[in-house]
Design an enzyme around this catalytic site. Sequence first.
Site, mmCIF file in Angstrom:
data_model
loop_
_atom_site.group_PDB
_atom_site.id
_atom_site.type_symbol
_atom_site.label_atom_id
_atom_site.label_comp_id
_atom_site.label_asym_id
_atom_site.label_seq_id
_atom_site.Cartn_x
_atom_site.Cartn_y
_atom_site.Cartn_z
ATOM 1 N N LYS A 1 68.519 84.293 16.683
ATOM 2 C CA LYS A 1 67.209 84.369 16.739
ATOM 3 C C LYS A 1 67.267 85.073 18.812
ATOM 4 C CE LYS A 1 63.173 83.087 15.560
ATOM 5 N NZ LYS A 1 62.140 83.110 13.926
ATOM 6 N N ASP B 1 57.443 87.670 15.685
ATOM 7 C CA ASP B 1 58.382 85.470 15.666
ATOM 8 C C ASP B 1 57.074 85.585 16.557
ATOM 9 O OD1 ASP B 1 59.540 82.944 14.415
ATOM 10 O OD2 ASP B 1 58.275 82.608 16.531
HETATM 11 P P1 NDP Z 1 51.507 84.336 16.123
HETATM 12 O O1 NDP Z 1 52.578 84.140 17.132
HETATM 13 O O2 NDP Z 1 51.525 85.534 14.972
HETATM 14 O O3 NDP Z 1 50.765 83.151 15.526
HETATM 15 C C1 NDP Z 1 50.795 81.800 16.292
HETATM 16 C C2 NDP Z 1 50.287 80.317 15.813
HETATM 17 O O4 NDP Z 1 50.727 79.420 16.146
HETATM 18 C C3 NDP Z 1 49.119 81.422 16.792
HETATM 19 O O5 NDP Z 1 47.753 80.676 16.048
HETATM 20 C C4 NDP Z 1 48.983 79.736 17.989
HETATM 21 O O6 NDP Z 1 48.010 79.853 19.048
HETATM 22 C C5 NDP Z 1 49.533 78.708 17.052
HETATM 23 N N1 NDP Z 1 50.749 78.247 18.284
HETATM 24 C C6 NDP Z 1 52.144 78.868 19.208
HETATM 25 N N2 NDP Z 1 52.799 77.921 19.433
HETATM 26 C C7 NDP Z 1 51.459 76.726 19.831
HETATM 27 C C8 NDP Z 1 51.822 75.555 20.389
HETATM 28 N N3 NDP Z 1 52.987 75.091 21.076
HETATM 29 N N4 NDP Z 1 50.562 75.050 20.493
HETATM 30 C C9 NDP Z 1 49.952 74.813 19.312
HETATM 31 N N5 NDP Z 1 49.649 76.504 18.934
HETATM 32 C C10 NDP Z 1 50.390 76.813 18.368
HETATM 33 O O7 NDP Z 1 53.594 83.724 14.950
HETATM 34 P P2 NDP Z 1 53.715 83.709 13.103
HETATM 35 O O8 NDP Z 1 52.660 83.667 12.811
HETATM 36 O O9 NDP Z 1 54.260 84.608 13.543
HETATM 37 O O10 NDP Z 1 54.391 82.337 13.749
HETATM 38 C C11 NDP Z 1 54.036 81.002 13.440
HETATM 39 C C12 NDP Z 1 54.953 79.565 12.726
HETATM 40 O O11 NDP Z 1 55.985 80.201 11.684
HETATM 41 C C13 NDP Z 1 56.134 79.906 13.627
HETATM 42 O O12 NDP Z 1 57.056 78.237 14.012
HETATM 43 C C14 NDP Z 1 57.178 81.173 13.453
HETATM 44 O O13 NDP Z 1 58.505 80.300 14.131
HETATM 45 C C15 NDP Z 1 57.090 80.961 11.814
HETATM 46 N N6 NDP Z 1 57.740 81.703 11.538
HETATM 47 C C16 NDP Z 1 57.125 83.156 11.442
HETATM 48 C C17 NDP Z 1 58.037 84.156 10.506
HETATM 49 C C18 NDP Z 1 57.100 85.304 10.396
HETATM 50 O O14 NDP Z 1 57.707 86.446 9.320
HETATM 51 N N7 NDP Z 1 56.452 85.813 11.218
HETATM 52 C C19 NDP Z 1 58.276 84.552 9.557
HETATM 53 C C20 NDP Z 1 59.061 82.986 9.205
HETATM 54 C C21 NDP Z 1 58.602 81.690 10.510
HETATM 55 P P3 NDP Z 1 47.385 80.896 20.334
HETATM 56 O O15 NDP Z 1 47.747 81.453 19.632
HETATM 57 O O16 NDP Z 1 46.911 80.295 21.330
HETATM 58 O O17 NDP Z 1 49.289 80.385 21.498
HETATM 59 O O1 2IT Z 2 61.536 82.759 11.457
HETATM 60 C C1 2IT Z 2 61.625 83.609 10.578
HETATM 61 O O2 2IT Z 2 62.699 83.848 9.843
HETATM 62 C C2 2IT Z 2 61.434 84.807 11.449
HETATM 63 N N1 2IT Z 2 60.496 84.855 12.821
HETATM 64 C C3 2IT Z 2 60.722 86.564 10.374
HETATM 65 C C4 2IT Z 2 62.242 86.571 10.754
HETATM 66 C C5 2IT Z 2 62.613 88.400 10.386
HETATM 67 O O3 2IT Z 2 63.643 88.790 10.707
HETATM 68 O O4 2IT Z 2 62.007 88.539 9.773
#
Ligand code: NDP
Ligand code: 2IT
Length: 443
Positions: free
Chosen positions: A125, A165
């Site tokens: 990561k 992420d």
């Molecule tokens: P994005 O950046 O697309 O969206 C994040 C969302 O969460 C936004 O709505 C953001 O609000 C909110 N957010 C982030 N940090 C905070 C915080 N500290 N407090 C409150 N709200 C918060 O990210 P993703 O959707 O990609 O990721 C969301 C979660 O999913 C994370 O935990 C990530 O690690 C996990 N994840 C993502 C994957 C992926 O493929 N993208 C795969 C597996 C897990 P704001 O815009 O106001 O910051």
């Molecule tokens: O938390 C996760 O699994 C991710 N942000 C996606 C990682 C990836 O390599 O697609």
Amino acid sequence: MSYIKEVLKEIEGRNGEQAEFKQAATEVLESLEGVINEHPEYRTNAILERIVEPDRQIMFRVPWIDDKGVAHVNRGFRVQFNNAIGPYKGGLRLHPSVNLSIIKFLGFEQIFKNSLTGLPIGGGKGGSDFDPKGKSDREIFEFCRSFMTELYRHLGADIDVPAGDIGTGAREIGYMYGTYKKITNSYEGVLTGKSLQYGGSLARTEATGYGLVYLTEEMLKAKGQSFNGKKVVISGSGNVAIYAAEKAMNLGAKVVTMSDSTGWILDEAGIDLAAIKEIKEVKRGRLSEYKSYRPKSEYHTSGRVWQVPCDIALPCATQNELNGDDAATLVKNKVTAVGEGANMPSTPDAMELFVSKGVLFAPAKAANAGGVATSALEMSQNSQRLSWTFEKVDSKLHDIMKNIYHNMAAAAEQYGHKDNFIIGANIAGFKKVADAMVAQGIQ
Ligand code: NDP
Ligand code: 2IT
């Protein structure tokens, strides 16, 4: 003292400041007792001591110049945690809260998550404490170029393959890919989450959210239930939240909440996802704008989405966003299932409460594995110089999520913790990596 306790003590001594990493490591190690007792070779091969210590941790300076000509310095990270079963694989988080503890917890989780996918990917990561909010396109490009100018030397299609992420989407991946290509003069699948014109995979955008709902649906199905007709509460409004909402709606559920870091919306008639996509994906705006699309909805800057009564809760924002009090409220309101879209969104006391109250609980490393699984499918397509149809990728994703559910359920039952999918996912994910490490000798 038991082997697990000994290693937990060692972790405490060595990583005193790293609260998130210690939380993630404790959760995994404490659930491994059955499998550790059964496999004395794990102790003689120091598997636990080695699995909690990254192969390497890279930290670097990321200087960039803003639109006013002012220079800034952020800190960049890449933790290459474990490559026993494949090249390091995991996303890049861009958020001001990023520090070594957060990147280490995410990299550690990624080892087991990636193993659960059944695909050959190791755990890693990275990211930076850079805040993309409010930055111009040129500033984002400057940052991404500077970040990759250092990171590229540690990457490779068979070495380490980052992805998105929080704060890193297709735009950032594009800028980083362009920089990697320019420096190395090689066209290789070194990042996933790319746009479709240059090697991205169909369905990668949707994969984490869709995968979360596929796995949660499979968990519900085993108890004779489904998403159809259910009320769903979602936190977050980014990539994972949007596509979790989309798939839940496709399966007949009503999604009534979403949130961002400044507030949350309640739309009892069901969220208008086209409006959310326009606000978040096109305008990069704030959820407070949603009211102009749906005047009857509510926008709140205090309170929590978890206070809204629901059948299914899908935390999709960030770590520790659902605490013990939130869990108690959900339980009081008779939630039947929780699926974790974010990484480690539930605090340990929240998880304990869900399990003790018989709430079906799908832990993050299983429930959100669809994103990285589809990243691995993107790597396969890049190696083959082919692109598969949306239907083909989506159907593979669906099968992978069903398999993860059945593997974690089987492991939970085998080790005497039927329906405790936290223990099941940890054991199923751990065992494959541990066996590979034993086979490869003490390295
Ligand atoms: P994005 O950046 O697309 O969206 C994040 C969302 O969460 C936004 O709505 C953001 O609000 C909110 N957010 C982030 N940090 C905070 C915080 N500290 N407090 C409150 N709200 C918060 O990210 P993703 O959707 O990609 O990721 C969301 C979660 O999913 C994370 O935990 C990530 O690690 C996990 N994840 C993502 C994957 C992926 O493929 N993208 C795969 C597996 C897990 P704001 O815009 O106001 O910051
Ligand atoms: O938390 C996760 O699994 C991710 N942000 C996606 C990682 C990836 O390599 O697609």
